[in-house]
Structure formats: C-alpha cells, structure tokens
Design a protein around this motif. Structure first.
Motif, PDB file in Angstrom:
ATOM      1  N   SER A   5      47.918  18.647  46.412  1.00 53.18           N
ATOM      2  CA  SER A   5      46.756  19.360  46.124  1.00 53.18           C
ATOM      3  C   SER A   5      46.351  19.389  45.140  1.00 53.18           C
ATOM      4  CB  SER A   5      46.917  21.045  47.100  1.00 53.18           C
ATOM      5  OG  SER A   5      47.187  20.636  48.274  1.00 53.18           O
ATOM      6  N   GLN A   6      45.024  18.642  44.201  1.00 56.50           N
ATOM      7  CA  GLN A   6      44.889  19.451  43.246  1.00 56.50           C
ATOM      8  C   GLN A   6      45.626  18.851  42.436  1.00 56.50           C
ATOM      9  OE1 GLN A   6      45.321  23.047  43.729  1.00 56.50           O
ATOM     10  NE2 GLN A   6      42.993  23.999  44.624  1.00 56.50           N
ATOM     11  N   LEU A   7      45.893  17.189  42.296  1.00 56.50           N
ATOM     12  CA  LEU A   7      46.944  16.773  41.485  1.00 56.50           C
ATOM     13  C   LEU A   7      47.145  16.786  40.660  1.00 56.50           C
ATOM     14  CD1 LEU A   7      49.908  15.565  42.158  1.00 56.50           C
ATOM     15  CD2 LEU A   7      48.910  13.108  41.691  1.00 56.50           C
ATOM     16  N   GLU A   8      46.368  16.132  39.979  1.00 51.83           N
ATOM     17  CA  GLU A   8      45.574  16.131  38.132  1.00 51.83           C
ATOM     18  C   GLU A   8      45.886  17.093  37.590  1.00 51.83           C
ATOM     19  OE1 GLU A   8      42.746  13.497  37.646  1.00 51.83           O
ATOM     20  OE2 GLU A   8      43.905  11.675  39.017  1.00 51.83           O
ATOM     21  N   PRO A   9      44.736  17.956  38.083  1.00 45.54           N
ATOM     22  CA  PRO A   9      45.481  19.568  37.124  1.00 45.54           C
ATOM     23  C   PRO A   9      46.504  19.879  36.762  1.00 45.54           C
ATOM     24  CG  PRO A   9      43.784  19.733  39.026  1.00 45.54           C
ATOM     25  CD  PRO A   9      44.089  18.248  38.965  1.00 45.54           C
ATOM     26  N   ARG A  10      47.388  19.457  37.768  1.00 38.86           N
ATOM     27  CA  ARG A  10      48.369  20.082  38.144  1.00 38.86           C
ATOM     28  C   ARG A  10      49.289  19.934  37.455  1.00 38.86           C
ATOM     29  NH1 ARG A  10      50.014  23.623  42.440  1.00 38.86           N
ATOM     30  NH2 ARG A  10      47.981  24.172  43.660  1.00 38.86           N
ATOM     31  N   ILE A  11      49.227  17.884  36.867  1.00 38.18           N
ATOM     32  CA  ILE A  11      49.829  17.495  36.311  1.00 38.18           C
ATOM     33  C   ILE A  11      49.178  17.370  34.967  1.00 38.18           C
ATOM     34  CG2 ILE A  11      50.163  14.580  35.554  1.00 38.18           C
ATOM     35  CD1 ILE A  11      51.358  14.617  37.928  1.00 38.18           C
ATOM     36  N   LEU A  12      48.560  17.572  34.609  1.00 37.54           N
ATOM     37  CA  LEU A  12      47.750  18.489  33.116  1.00 37.54           C
ATOM     38  C   LEU A  12      48.876  19.955  33.088  1.00 37.54           C
ATOM     39  CD1 LEU A  12      46.153  18.415  31.345  1.00 37.54           C
ATOM     40  CD2 LEU A  12      44.094  19.353  31.803  1.00 37.54           C
ATOM     41  N   ALA A  13      48.759  20.312  33.995  1.00 36.76           N
ATOM     42  CA  ALA A  13      49.405  21.226  33.699  1.00 36.76           C
ATOM     43  C   ALA A  13      51.099  21.210  32.880  1.00 36.76           C
ATOM     44  CB  ALA A  13      49.043  22.597  34.265  1.00 36.76           C
ATOM     45  N   ALA A  14      51.798  20.345  33.701  1.00 37.85           N
ATOM     46  CA  ALA A  14      53.373  19.813  33.227  1.00 37.85           C
ATOM     47  C   ALA A  14      53.241  19.177  32.096  1.00 37.85           C
ATOM     48  CB  ALA A  14      53.294  19.550  34.202  1.00 37.85           C
ATOM     49  N   ILE A  15      52.052  18.042  31.531  1.00 39.22           N
ATOM     50  CA  ILE A  15      52.766  17.148  30.741  1.00 39.22           C
ATOM     51  C   ILE A  15      51.846  18.130  29.355  1.00 39.22           C
ATOM     52  CG2 ILE A  15      51.979  15.352  31.184  1.00 39.22           C
ATOM     53  CD1 ILE A  15      49.341  14.932  31.161  1.00 39.22           C
ATOM     54  N   ALA A  16      51.381  18.928  29.653  1.00 36.83           N
ATOM     55  CA  ALA A  16      50.719  19.656  28.333  1.00 36.83           C
ATOM     56  C   ALA A  16      51.711  21.228  27.627  1.00 36.83           C
ATOM     57  CB  ALA A  16      49.546  20.786  28.481  1.00 36.83           C
ATOM     58  N   GLY A  52      36.046  18.610  34.682  1.00 39.81           N
ATOM     59  CA  GLY A  52      34.799  17.507  33.350  1.00 39.81           C
ATOM     60  C   GLY A  52      36.022  17.883  32.205  1.00 39.81           C
ATOM     61  N   ALA A  53      37.209  18.870  31.966  1.00 33.34           N
ATOM     62  CA  ALA A  53      37.665  18.741  31.234  1.00 33.34           C
ATOM     63  C   ALA A  53      38.982  17.510  31.285  1.00 33.34           C
ATOM     64  CB  ALA A  53      39.256  19.926  31.247  1.00 33.34           C
ATOM     65  N   MET A  54      39.139  17.004  32.677  1.00 29.26           N
ATOM     66  CA  MET A  54      40.139  15.861  32.668  1.00 29.26           C
ATOM     67  C   MET A  54      38.711  14.345  32.411  1.00 29.26           C
ATOM     68  SD  MET A  54      42.284  16.765  35.485  1.00 29.26           S
ATOM     69  CE  MET A  54      41.060  17.018  36.507  1.00 29.26           C
ATOM     70  N   TYR A  55      37.227  14.925  32.429  1.00 33.54           N
ATOM     71  CA  TYR A  55      36.113  13.688  32.717  1.00 33.54           C
ATOM     72  C   TYR A  55      36.251  13.480  30.968  1.00 33.54           C
ATOM     73  CZ  TYR A  55      37.529  12.924  37.827  1.00 33.54           C
ATOM     74  OH  TYR A  55      38.132  12.492  38.535  1.00 33.54           O
ATOM     75  N   GLY A  56      35.707  14.726  30.726  1.00 34.26           N
ATOM     76  CA  GLY A  56      35.682  15.212  29.310  1.00 34.26           C
ATOM     77  C   GLY A  56      33.958  15.197  29.258  1.00 34.26           C
ATOM     78  N   ALA A  57      33.736  16.295  30.471  1.00 33.03           N
ATOM     79  CA  ALA A  57      32.273  15.860  30.855  1.00 33.03           C
ATOM     80  C   ALA A  57      31.635  16.983  28.913  1.00 33.03           C
ATOM     81  CB  ALA A  57      31.580  17.206  31.605  1.00 33.03           C
TER      82      ALA A  57
END
Length: 553
Positions: free
Chosen positions: A323-334, A370-375
């Motif tokens: 579920s919502q893999l990419e935002p969770r990944i972003l939270a972790a790497i940041a 939008g944050a992950m794609y650069g909107a």
DNA sequence: GGGGTGTGCGCG
DNA sequence: AAAGCGCGCACACCCC
C-alpha cells in the motif's frame, strides 16, 4: 562461498572462491552433467557466479534443479558501470566490453534437448573470463552496493522462475469474455461485430460514411468537420465533449484496445497449456524496475481480463500489494519521521489528513503524487507548499534530487543505483542558453529541458528505491516459499507466479494459503528492515486469497 | 516489405 | 491536452 561458472567449448568449469577471495581448483564437468553438479553443491548454499542468469537457469529449472543464490555478472556490471558510489575501483572507467551486453532472452531448453548446448562453440570459447570480471566487481563494491547486487541477482532468479512456472490462465474464460464483449471471433482481418456496429454509429453521427475509426488523423478530421473543437482523439479529451458520436467512439476505442492488445491473437500466442508465461526483463528500466518484452505485455496486463487468471483446482492465488509504497519509501530515505508516522495507521493518505496538512484523502494523494513527479501547476502544484510545511524532510529530499538533475548531476537510490546523466545535446543546450546574446527561445528551451531532467531525477530516487524494496521483498518471499514447500519441484509447491512493481501473485495449494499470507507480510517487514534498519517506517500490504485474480481489489 | 515516427492506451 | 514520473505495444502513416 562463491562458485564461478564458466562455459568451455564442450564442458563447464566450476571454480570456488572463498570468502577471503582465495581461489580453489576448478572442477570441469560435462554440459550434461552440470545440472547434477549444481544440485550436489546446493546443500552448501553457495552463490553461483555466472555471466547471465538467462543463460543457465532456465535449463537448470527444466532439469528440476533450483538455485538458492547467484551473482549475475551482466546485471551487476550494468549497475556498477554507472555508479558513482563505488569502492576501490570503478568499472565506469573501463572501456565497454562484452559484459555490457544487452539482456538476453530467457529460453528454456525444449523438452528432451541436451542441457546447455551452445549453438556456437566459438562464441562460448571466446567469452570473457567470469572470474576476472567477478574479482573486478568485488573490488568495486561497497557494503550497500553488495546488497543491491544480491537483490538484483535474486530478482533475476525470480524472473526465470516465474517464466518457468507461468501464471495459470483459463483460455475458455478469456474467450468467453472476448465473445461477450466483442462478439464471436471474426475471420482474420475482419472487425468483430460489436466493433463494426459501433463504427457504423460513429460514421452516421459524424456523417462520414468512409471513416476508419482506427485512424486517429481521419477521426480527428471528421470530428472537426462535425464542428467539435477537439485537438486529439484521446479519450480524456473526448470525454469532455457532448455529441452523439462520442459515446460510440469511446466504446469503439475501448473494444479496439481489448481486441488488439489482449484479444484472440494474444490468447493464441501467449497462452499454452493453461499458462501465461511472462517475459520479464530485470533491470530493464533505468530506475531498476523490471520491464517486460514481447506481446505478452506482462506489466500491462489489464484488469479487464484478470478474471481469466484462475488457480488450479485445490489451489489458491494469494495476491499481495504494497500500500502506498512510494511515499513510504520517500519517508524512509528522507528519514522523515512525521511522514512515516502518518503511514503507521495503515493508510498514509488518511494519516496526512489527520495531521492537518490537507483536508481530504484525495488531496493528500494528489499532493503526494505531485511531490514525487514534480507537479508545478493545477491542484497538485497548489497543495505542495502545505505538504512541504508538514513534511519538510521528505519534500526537501525530492527537491534536492530535482535540483541535481537540473544541474545535470546524477542522483542515486538508497542502495546506490545511479541515474544516467543527460546526453551531450542537453548540455549543449544549457551552455548555449547561458552564453552572451542567447535568444529567449534558446533560454526557454534549455530551462524546459533542465526542469524536465529534474523531474526525472526527482522521481528516480523514489521509484528506484521502491524497486529495490520490491526486489528484497521478493527475495524474502522466494526463500520463505521454498522453506514452506520443501524439496518438491517449483510447480508442485507454493511459488511466485506474477509480479507487477509493487504487487505479487503466488500460486499455492489451498492448505498453504494462510501460511503464504503470513510469510508475504513477514517478507515486507523484513525488506523494510534490510533497507532501513530500525527507522520506524511500515510497509503494510493488502493481501487477498482468491480463486481468480479478477476478485482481488 | 522494412524501418522510423507519432498517436493512443494499458500497467505501476 | 496535459498539468506530473517510468515503461511496451499496436496501429496508422510516411519514407525508402
């Protein structure tokens, strides 16, 4: 222990390299005897080092031999070739050579064929030395990269195993679905009756008796002649328009897509003996995602036909997606604890609403994407500042990645896969635009190109790290499925049957379904641990135990 | 008839 | 007609 596999003209050599790097004496086995040799060595869980998993593993599987671990020199070279985070020695400085080859097609030996026959003995004999390449790669590897190379290689094993096992596919269900939707199978070159009926409706509504609705150019012309102010025939633009031709045209396009992408021809060429055999290309995307090859289109399998994926009698499909893999990944790497905490309840978007960053779940989702794609514009662009206030670390990380790209600098994933840098014409455009007297048009073009590359690098760090998590997830799943199934052959015990970026399908005997459900979740947790250690990010799954894939989600 | 490009749409 | 990422494929259409 590593075992280096090297193809000789009529034989295979196996050279041990221990953990200190000491090289042992090579054993030479006949090609026909290679499978037995591998089986005998497997008890000690060596890591097999070979040029390309596709060259060896299909035939091993066909002979009933499973391999626990490998190091795929071609895939690992591709990662190391590009990386800027290397160890003592960087292959990026080496001239291109045979190890930089494009992926080979994975071909299982036809039934009854001798194992490991090379068509071209010359080619086999003149192949570059795997031991030398392996040593070179070891010298270029950091601990993080070693994790990535192991994950990439595990993925290569999984891809071959999925292709070997196949996804259970009921052709008669698919055929019924096509017949219900399109009408009976037409003769080659004819339109199915439903498509022909819709084409007639479109022609009448547009007063264009000869219109071929398959031609976008001709259809656009006919639409404009009928007074419709459209600039394309794409469905999202047409759906804004009110005219009697639109509904049948959109329906025609929907059916035409089904017919050409997953119609009877697809069924004939991609399903045999009740299985669809996905042709995955591990590492086929710059970010590290897999791509797929051939008309099967494994990674584009439309939801529309997933009801044809049916577990064998007495078996179940366990469908799991992150579920919502990419935002969770972003939270972790940041290391964004606030964002990780927002995801702890299970629904990250609901969590974002709860902390008051935005007011609705839909807003949270569109702002996050939008944050992950650069909107920059629209609702998504408008919501970004609010997201940035709530999660400055996460948003800061993607902003930094975008700035790097705009400068033409590379970025890297969590484990160290490095993005490509823009081609020379991109740099040319930038320097031209910054020179004295550059035209406004040249400056606009250069700025546009810079921002576009920035959106790519912005997304690269997230998409690429998500791909690493998915590889680790599958590697754990694979090993735990094997533990569950014991030594029985792949297809007679629970096995991975499909993969879709953040989703897996496992085909398992019904009595194992609960255990598979549990191990898939455990594997997600283990993948999070492996990558992010104790950082408190969670990777919840949606798991469905079903008879057919269409029932999931 | 093969090859390259543009359009459109499926997936994440 | 895309705002906003990454892919692959089929088809039309153009050229040679």
């Amino acid at each position: 222990m590593h075992l280096i596999v090297s193809a000789l003209v009529d034989a295979v050599s196996i050279t041990p390299v221990d953990d200190s790097g000491a090289i042992g004496g090579a054993t030479i086995v006949s090609r026909a005897g290679f499978g037995d040799a591998v089986r005998a060595h497997e008890a000690a869980r060596p890591r097999w080092v070979w040029d390309d998993t596709n060259n060896w593993y299909p035939a091993l599987l066909a002979a009933g031999v499973r391999v626990d671990r490998c190091h795929d020199l071609r895939l690992c070279r591709a990662i190391l070739r590009n990386t800027h985070a290397s160890g003592a020695f960087s292959p990026s400085e080496l001239p291109l050579d045979a190890w930089d080859a494009a992926p080979q097609e994975a071909v299982a030996a036809p039934a009854g064929a001798a194992l490991f026959e090379f068509d071209d003995h010359e080619a086999a004999a003149s192949a570059p030395d795997p031991l030398t390449e392996f040593q070179r790669q070891q010298a270029a590897t950091t601990p993080r990269l070693a994790l990535l190379l192991a994950a990439e290689s595990a993925g290569a094993l999984v891809a071959v195993e999925i292709r070997h096992a196949g996804l259970p596919w009921r052709a008669e269900i698919h055929n019924d679905l096509l017949t219900r939707t399109l009408g009976p199978r037409p003769r080659l070159g004819d339109r199915p009756v439903e498509m022909e009926r819709l084409a007639r409706e479109v022609r009448e509504a547009l007063d264009a008796p000869d219109l071929n609705p398959d031609s976008a150019a001709a259809t656009l012309k006919a639409l404009r002649r009928a007074g419709l102010m459209v600039n394309s025939t794409s469905k999202w633009e047409l759906s804004e328009v009110n005219h009697p031709a639109i509904a049948p045209l959109l329906e025609y396009k929907r059916l035409a897509r089904l017919m050409s992408a997953n119609g009877w021809h697809w069924l004939d060429t991609n399903v045999r003996d009740g299985r669809f055999y996905p042709d995955y290309v591990p590492g086929g995307v710059v970010t590290g995602r897999w791509s797929s090859r051939g008309g099967g289109g494994a990674l584009q399998l439309p939801r529309q036909i997933r009801a044809a994926v049916v577990a064998d009698p007495g078996w179940k499909l366990i469908v799991a997606d992150a579920s919502q893999l990419e935002p969770r990944i972003l939270a972790a790497i940041a290391a964004d604890r606030a964002m990780a905490a927002a995801g702890a309840s299970g629904d990250l978007y609901a969590g974002i609403v709860q902390v008051g960053a935005v007011t609705t779940r839909d807003e949270a989702k569109v702002a996050m994407l939008g944050a992950m794609y650069g909107a920059t514009t629209g609702e998504s662009g408008r919501l970004l500042p609010r997201l940035a206030r709530a999660f400055p670390r996460a948003l800061g990380l993607v902003e930094d990645a975008a700035r790097s790209g705009e400068r033409g600098d590379p970025v890297a994933t969590w484990l160290g896969r490095t993005s490509p840098v823009p081609a020379s014409d991109w740099h040319d455009a930038q320097s031209l635009a910054s020179a004295d007297g550059a035209s406004a048009a040249a400056q606009d073009r250069a700025r546009g190109a810079a921002r576009s590359w920035g959106r790519f690098t912005r997304n690269f760090v997230v998409q690429g790290t998500a791909a690493e998590w998915a590889l680790a997830w599958m590697a754990f799943i694979r090993s735990r499925l094997h533990a569950l199934g014991g030594e029985s052959p792949l297809m007679e015990s629970p096995h991975l049957a499909f993969f879709l970026h953040d989703e897996v399908v496992i085909h398992a005997p019904a009595e194992h379904a609960a255990a598979v459900d549990a191990l898939v979740r455990d594997s997600a947790e283990a993948a999070g641990q492996l990558l992010f250690a104790d950082f408190p990010v969670t990777f919840p799954l949606t798991v469905a135990v079903v008879d057919n894939y269409g029932e999931a989600k």
